[in-house]
Enzyme design. Sequence first.
Site, PDB file in Angstrom:
ATOM      1  N   LEU A  60      67.934  32.370 114.575  1.00  0.00           N
ATOM      2  CA  LEU A  60      67.178  32.299 115.814  1.00  0.00           C
ATOM      3  C   LEU A  60      66.765  33.721 116.155  1.00  0.00           C
ATOM      4  CD1 LEU A  60      69.257  29.898 118.135  1.00  0.00           C
ATOM      5  CD2 LEU A  60      67.141  29.357 116.914  1.00  0.00           C
ATOM      6  N   ASP A  61      65.548  33.875 116.654  1.00  0.00           N
ATOM      7  CA  ASP A  61      65.109  35.195 117.073  1.00  0.00           C
ATOM      8  C   ASP A  61      66.046  35.736 118.147  1.00  0.00           C
ATOM      9  OD1 ASP A  61      62.943  34.949 115.407  1.00  0.00           O
ATOM     10  OD2 ASP A  61      61.576  34.295 116.993  1.00  0.00           O
ATOM     11  N   ARG A  62      66.127  37.044 118.219  1.00  0.00           N
ATOM     12  CA  ARG A  62      66.999  37.691 119.211  1.00  0.00           C
ATOM     13  C   ARG A  62      66.779  37.155 120.632  1.00  0.00           C
ATOM     14  NH1 ARG A  62      68.102  44.175 119.621  1.00  0.00           N
ATOM     15  NH2 ARG A  62      69.561  44.134 121.357  1.00  0.00           N
ATOM     16  N   HIS A 100      58.828  33.128 113.418  1.00  0.00           N
ATOM     17  CA  HIS A 100      58.129  33.089 114.706  1.00  0.00           C
ATOM     18  C   HIS A 100      57.127  31.935 114.773  1.00  0.00           C
ATOM     19  CE1 HIS A 100      58.872  37.720 115.221  1.00  0.00           C
ATOM     20  NE2 HIS A 100      59.980  37.004 115.325  1.00  0.00           N
TER      21      HIS A 100
END
Length: 239
Positions: free
Chosen positions: A53-55, A162
Amino acid sequence: MLDILYQDDYLIAINKPSGWLVHRSWLDKQEKVVIMQTLRDQIGQHVYPVHRLDRPTSGVLLFALSSQIANLMATQFAMHQPRKIYYAVVRGYVNQANIIDYPLVEELDKIADKFSHKNKPAQSAITHYRPLSQIEIPMAVGKYSTARYSLIELKPLTGRKHQLRRHMKHIFHPILGDSKHGDLHQNRAFSEFFAIHRLMLHASELTFIHPITQQTIIINAPTGIQWQNIITQFKPLVD
């Protein structure tokens, strides 16, 4: 303490907080808040990431408790077998469900990926989305006297970097709080009105086949207080 959503002898899932790195990176050498080390210390054993998961994204994050299980789960994710559901708040009114079928060129980091091949062809990327509720706030943004936002459900069928953030930008409904793919003016208005400073993207549900028991596992991650305070102000759509 990280919120553990699921745990057995092979796998563990947490509700990842927004703003946390999954693992240490030489790009963020000074970062002390890291999921893998925190979870390892919390449960007293090593954990192995099987997806990402993105930050700035919160929600369901799954780890294996051995490298062998990590490899089995990584194969499932590489084949896009697990089913994922996300919630997002986006700019504008989204009035109907639809499918985004828009291939994406691999997004490379200027430093970390500087030696990667930069001329790869675009890869298939598909996202289902449907609107859940909407809100209009008395904040002037650009040429408009008010700002409109939608709460939507997102179901990615592929897992490109993304993907959700880029797909929503592609259809002119960028996710609020997205500093890279979003609308700076809308981000500021949303942040000022709701007093929230984060990406409004949450991984709500993950469904997969357990690599050992072969049972279907469904893991849900509740949204945090900030999300709940905002969403209660949205008006559900009427069929």
